[in-house]
Design an enzyme around this catalytic site. Structure first.
Site, PDB file in Angstrom:
ATOM      1  N   ARG A 254       2.843  -4.543  16.785  1.00 31.06           N
ATOM      2  CA  ARG A 254       1.445  -4.111  16.631  1.00 31.06           C
ATOM      3  C   ARG A 254       0.507  -5.206  17.150  1.00 31.06           C
ATOM      4  NH1 ARG A 254       1.543  -2.972  10.321  1.00 31.06           N
ATOM      5  NH2 ARG A 254       2.466  -5.041  10.469  1.00 31.06           N
TER       6      ARG A 254
ATOM      7  N   HIS B  59      -1.895  -8.917   2.104  1.00 33.51           N
ATOM      8  CA  HIS B  59      -1.590  -7.633   2.772  1.00 33.51           C
ATOM      9  C   HIS B  59      -2.757  -7.301   3.715  1.00 33.51           C
ATOM     10  CE1 HIS B  59       0.193  -3.818   3.494  1.00 33.51           C
ATOM     11  NE2 HIS B  59      -0.180  -3.154   2.411  1.00 33.51           N
TER      12      HIS B  59
ATOM     13  N   SER C 250       0.832  -1.214   0.000  1.00 40.98           N
ATOM     14  CA  SER C 250       0.000   0.000   0.000  1.00 40.98           C
ATOM     15  C   SER C 250       0.867   1.265   0.000  1.00 40.98           C
ATOM     16  CB  SER C 250      -0.979   0.003   1.170  1.00 40.98           C
ATOM     17  OG  SER C 250      -0.309  -0.221   2.398  1.00 40.98           O
TER      18      SER C 250
ATOM     19  N   HIS D 246       5.731 -12.651   7.796  1.00 43.07           N
ATOM     20  CA  HIS D 246       5.902 -11.271   7.332  1.00 43.07           C
ATOM     21  C   HIS D 246       7.088 -11.210   6.382  1.00 43.07           C
ATOM     22  CE1 HIS D 246       6.311  -6.900   7.349  1.00 43.07           C
ATOM     23  NE2 HIS D 246       5.037  -6.907   7.704  1.00 43.07           N
TER      24      HIS D 246
ATOM     25  N   ASP E 109      -2.394  -8.413  11.735  1.00 50.13           N
ATOM     26  CA  ASP E 109      -3.735  -8.832  11.322  1.00 50.13           C
ATOM     27  C   ASP E 109      -4.278  -9.999  12.143  1.00 50.13           C
ATOM     28  OD1 ASP E 109      -3.927  -6.919   9.230  1.00 50.13           O
ATOM     29  OD2 ASP E 109      -2.538  -8.131   8.065  1.00 50.13           O
TER      30      ASP E 109
HETATM   31  N1  CMX Z   1       1.165 -19.774   6.304  1.00 47.68           N
HETATM   32  C1  CMX Z   1       1.618 -20.696   5.406  1.00 47.68           C
HETATM   33  N2  CMX Z   1       2.652 -20.507   4.585  1.00 47.68           N
HETATM   34  C2  CMX Z   1       3.298 -19.350   4.710  1.00 47.68           C
HETATM   35  C3  CMX Z   1       2.942 -18.352   5.636  1.00 47.68           C
HETATM   36  C4  CMX Z   1       1.823 -18.602   6.446  1.00 47.68           C
HETATM   37  N3  CMX Z   1       1.368 -17.690   7.328  1.00 47.68           N
HETATM   38  N4  CMX Z   1       3.774 -17.311   5.519  1.00 47.68           N
HETATM   39  C5  CMX Z   1       4.651 -17.628   4.540  1.00 47.68           C
HETATM   40  N5  CMX Z   1       4.357 -18.847   4.050  1.00 47.68           N
HETATM   41  C6  CMX Z   1       5.021 -19.532   2.934  1.00 47.68           C
HETATM   42  C7  CMX Z   1       4.966 -18.657   1.699  1.00 47.68           C
HETATM   43  O1  CMX Z   1       3.701 -18.773   1.046  1.00 47.68           O
HETATM   44  C8  CMX Z   1       6.125 -19.211   0.898  1.00 47.68           C
HETATM   45  O2  CMX Z   1       5.689 -20.423   0.308  1.00 47.68           O
HETATM   46  P1  CMX Z   1       6.129 -20.814  -1.202  1.00 47.68           P
HETATM   47  O3  CMX Z   1       7.623 -20.925  -1.160  1.00 47.68           O
HETATM   48  O4  CMX Z   1       5.422 -22.088  -1.434  1.00 47.68           O
HETATM   49  O5  CMX Z   1       5.663 -19.706  -2.087  1.00 47.68           O
HETATM   50  C9  CMX Z   1       7.143 -19.566   1.983  1.00 47.68           C
HETATM   51  O6  CMX Z   1       6.391 -19.710   3.208  1.00 47.68           O
HETATM   52  C10 CMX Z   1       8.203 -18.515   2.199  1.00 47.68           C
HETATM   53  O7  CMX Z   1       7.556 -17.272   2.438  1.00 47.68           O
HETATM   54  P2  CMX Z   1       8.262 -16.121   3.315  1.00 47.68           P
HETATM   55  O8  CMX Z   1       9.520 -15.726   2.610  1.00 47.68           O
HETATM   56  O9  CMX Z   1       8.367 -16.550   4.742  1.00 47.68           O
HETATM   57  O10 CMX Z   1       7.180 -14.971   3.278  1.00 47.68           O
HETATM   58  P3  CMX Z   1       6.917 -13.891   2.134  1.00 47.68           P
HETATM   59  O11 CMX Z   1       7.806 -12.720   2.371  1.00 47.68           O
HETATM   60  O12 CMX Z   1       6.962 -14.488   0.772  1.00 47.68           O
HETATM   61  O13 CMX Z   1       5.399 -13.503   2.410  1.00 47.68           O
HETATM   62  C11 CMX Z   1       3.514 -12.914   3.712  1.00 47.68           C
HETATM   63  C12 CMX Z   1       5.025 -12.706   3.510  1.00 47.68           C
HETATM   64  C13 CMX Z   1       3.003 -11.938   4.770  1.00 47.68           C
HETATM   65  C14 CMX Z   1       2.792 -12.640   2.396  1.00 47.68           C
HETATM   66  C15 CMX Z   1       3.281 -14.395   4.171  1.00 47.68           C
HETATM   67  O14 CMX Z   1       3.915 -14.609   5.416  1.00 47.68           O
HETATM   68  C16 CMX Z   1       1.807 -14.747   4.269  1.00 47.68           C
HETATM   69  O15 CMX Z   1       1.216 -15.137   3.253  1.00 47.68           O
HETATM   70  N6  CMX Z   1       1.197 -14.644   5.506  1.00 47.68           N
HETATM   71  C17 CMX Z   1      -0.213 -14.874   5.653  1.00 47.68           C
HETATM   72  C18 CMX Z   1      -1.003 -13.667   5.150  1.00 47.68           C
HETATM   73  C19 CMX Z   1      -0.851 -12.485   6.088  1.00 47.68           C
HETATM   74  O16 CMX Z   1      -0.974 -12.612   7.296  1.00 47.68           O
HETATM   75  N7  CMX Z   1      -0.617 -11.303   5.506  1.00 47.68           N
HETATM   76  C20 CMX Z   1      -0.570 -10.041   6.287  1.00 47.68           C
HETATM   77  C21 CMX Z   1       0.830  -9.477   6.433  1.00 47.68           C
HETATM   78  C22 CMX Z   1       0.798  -8.144   7.186  1.00 47.68           C
HETATM   79  C23 CMX Z   1       0.148  -7.069   6.361  1.00 47.68           C
HETATM   80  O17 CMX Z   1       0.713  -6.688   5.307  1.00 47.68           O
HETATM   81  O18 CMX Z   1      -0.947  -6.593   6.719  1.00 47.68           O
END
Ligand code: CMX
Length: 488
Positions: A376, A320, A290, A367, A422
């Site tokens: 937070r 996000h 964002s 994250h 979140d």
């Molecule tokens: N549950 C399951 N798998 C997860 C995970 C979770 N909470 N968080 C990361 N992973 C997975 C990723 O999907 C990725 O899998 P692939 O290799 O198969 O694609 C792997 O672990 C490595 O990811 P990462 O490097 O640890 O995390 P990223 O930087 O790629 O992604 C985020 C960060 C937030 C998108 C991810 O942790 C996620 O999807 N979390 C759940 C959604 C969420 O809570 N989002 C809110 C974030 C805060 C915000 O912006 O508001």
């Protein structure tokens, strides 16, 4: 000579001194409405625009000196994996209002969340959470404001707060059941855009040195109007279009209480929750979807309304800001799946694995930058411990804090198994009766205006140029590295 070359992007066609002189002269004669209902006795000390104006020259100077001294130093590199991998950790931009440390979490202008809770002005007589307006002041100026400064900013915001009737009418006529609240929110911001001071000034040939003033004008008006816009969407979508008339808000002087009352909530505890919520979601440095979208679109000199609407479309993604909606849905599903079974570590572990095996992420955990529990999350947990320690859903969230990190670590691919912001917000909202989880990201959006728009004002004050990084094709990568000897 060197200084002139380096400073060109900031004030084309002259040195800093000539640029600054032009800028000050212009600002003395500017026609923009001064911030705050200036009473004869109100000096520059409580006027945000004047306080901000004084910050620009020293900051410019600092940037010029740093560019002169370190302009050719390498800030970060980008590997092929990072180019394919969402540019994680590539240091390639500046962002003044906040900085995220992977271990410690966010700092707003150098202040951690507990420090902000301690230092920023609160609601009188007994508020415990910082006032959102005080955070905006801090983000924009870098200073902790006084009570008098916040009071003047609140007065100015109240004067700007009424949303034009025809915009409300269009919001009322939207297909509320089919259109996600975030789509309504982004549409509303674009509808408000017709009043953009920045767009009007640009069309009238405004000088670049004055852009920040118009940008600040838009930022304040937009931030002031978002509570009514957000509440309108909530009441239209979930309460049959029955609205709380803004004329009946009484002493709802601050943004948090105003938002709470317009949404239809009366409890002082919910006012405090809104203040906390608006403060902690406001800013998370510059690279998140964002904030970066606002910066990127604003760099084309699209006005703050256009830029902020773009950011809100990014916030609406489930990885996000939409994660707060997904978390509550997931918690409700978890409880259904649990049925009569007790909330033990074994049962919850099994259900977490079920989510992962179904090919879903566990929302609210992980994250892209953080590597520890999000402060937070901790701030909201402390609020829950104070106000709703025995709530069922809070008990579930607390238990998941013990279970999910172990599951994600066992899965072995997540870089950060700890909870993010979140994970907790929906639990607090549902406790006070705001149960419509599809709406939660709109509240996140109202908060994010404080950080992203403060940053956008600085972008224009510093004269940052159009963003335009270089991309390459897979073919280019293959050819380029094929010709280079591989590392041993
Ligand atoms: N549950 C399951 N798998 C997860 C995970 C979770 N909470 N968080 C990361 N992973 C997975 C990723 O999907 C990725 O899998 P692939 O290799 O198969 O694609 C792997 O672990 C490595 O990811 P990462 O490097 O640890 O995390 P990223 O930087 O790629 O992604 C985020 C960060 C937030 C998108 C991810 O942790 C996620 O999807 N979390 C759940 C959604 C969420 O809570 N989002 C809110 C974030 C805060 C915000 O912006 O508001």
């Amino acid at each position: 000579m060197q200084l002139a070359r380096l400073s060109r992007p900031f004030w084309r066609g002259g040195t800093f001194r000539t640029w600054a002189t032009r800028c000050w002269r212009r600002s003395w004669v500017n026609e923009a409405r001064p911030l705050g209902a200036m009473s004869p006795s109100a000096g520059a000390g409580t006027n945000l625009k004047e306080v901000f104006r004084e910050k620009i020259e020293p900051m410019h100077k600092q940037v010029v000196e740093l560019r002169e001294k370190y302009g050719e130093e390498v800030l970060g590199t980008c590997t092929v994996s990072q180019a394919y991998g969402g540019m994680r950790s590539v240091k390639c931009m500046t962002y003044e209002t906040s900085l995220l440390d992977p271990e410690e979490g966010i700092r707003f202008r150098g202040y951690s969340i507990p420090e902000c809770q301690k230092l920023l002005p609160k609601a009188k007589p007994d508020g415990a959470e910082p006032l959102p307006e005080s955070l905006f002041w801090l983000l924009l100026t870098g200073d902790v404001p006084t009570d008098a400064q916040v009071a003047q900013l609140q007065e100015d915001m109240r004067e700007r707060a009424r949303v034009p009737a025809d915009v409300l009418k269009i919001l009322d006529s939207m297909p509320h059941e089919q259109l996600h609240p975030m789509s309504q929110f982004a549409a509303a911001i674009n509808l408000l855009q017709r009043e953009s001071a920045m767009a009007a000034a640009y069309a009238n040939g405004a000088n670049k040195s004055s852009y920040w003033e118009h940008c600040l004008e838009d930022a304040l008006t937009l931030i002031a109007r978002l509570p009514e816009v957000a509440a309108r969407i909530y009441r239209n979508t979930f309460h049959g279009g029955k609205h709380v008339p803004p004329g009946q808000l009484g002493d709802a002087h601050d943004m948090g209480k105003r938002l709470a009352r317009l949404l239809g909530f009366e409890s002082p505890e919910f006012d405090e929750l809104m203040r906390l919520y608006l403060v902690i979601h406001a800013d998370h440095e510059g690279g998140n979807v964002s904030a970066h979208a606002v910066r990127l679109v604003g760099s084309a000199l699209s006005d703050p309304y256009m830029a902020f609407a773009a950011g809100m479309n990014g916030l609406a993604g489930p990885l996000h800001g939409l994660a707060n909606q997904e978390v509550l849905r997931w918690l409700v599903q978890l409880r259904q799946r649990l049925g009569d079974r007790p909330m033990t570590t074994e049962n919850l572990t099994e259900l977490c694995w079920q989510t992962l095996n179904e090919g879903h992420v566990i929302p609210g955990f992980g994250h892209a930058v953080l590597r520890k529990t999000d402060p937070r999350y901790t701030a909201q947990r402390q609020f829950a411990l104070k106000h709703l320690p025995h709530d069922d859903m809070f008990q579930l969230v607390s238990k998941l804090y013990e279970v999910v990190p172990q599951v994600l670590e066992a899965q072995g691919k997540v870089k950060n198994p700890w909870p993010n912001v979140d994970q907790h917000s929906g639990v607090l909202l549902q406790y006070y009766g705001l149960r419509e989880s599809q709406y939660y990201t709109v509240l996140f959006g109202v908060s994010r205006s404080l950080g992203t728009l403060a940053s956008l004002v600085w972008d224009r004050a510093l004269g940052l140029p159009l963003e335009r990084p270089k991309s390459v094709t897979t073919e280019w990568i293959r050819e380029h590295f094929h010709k280079q000897p591989m590392k041993a």
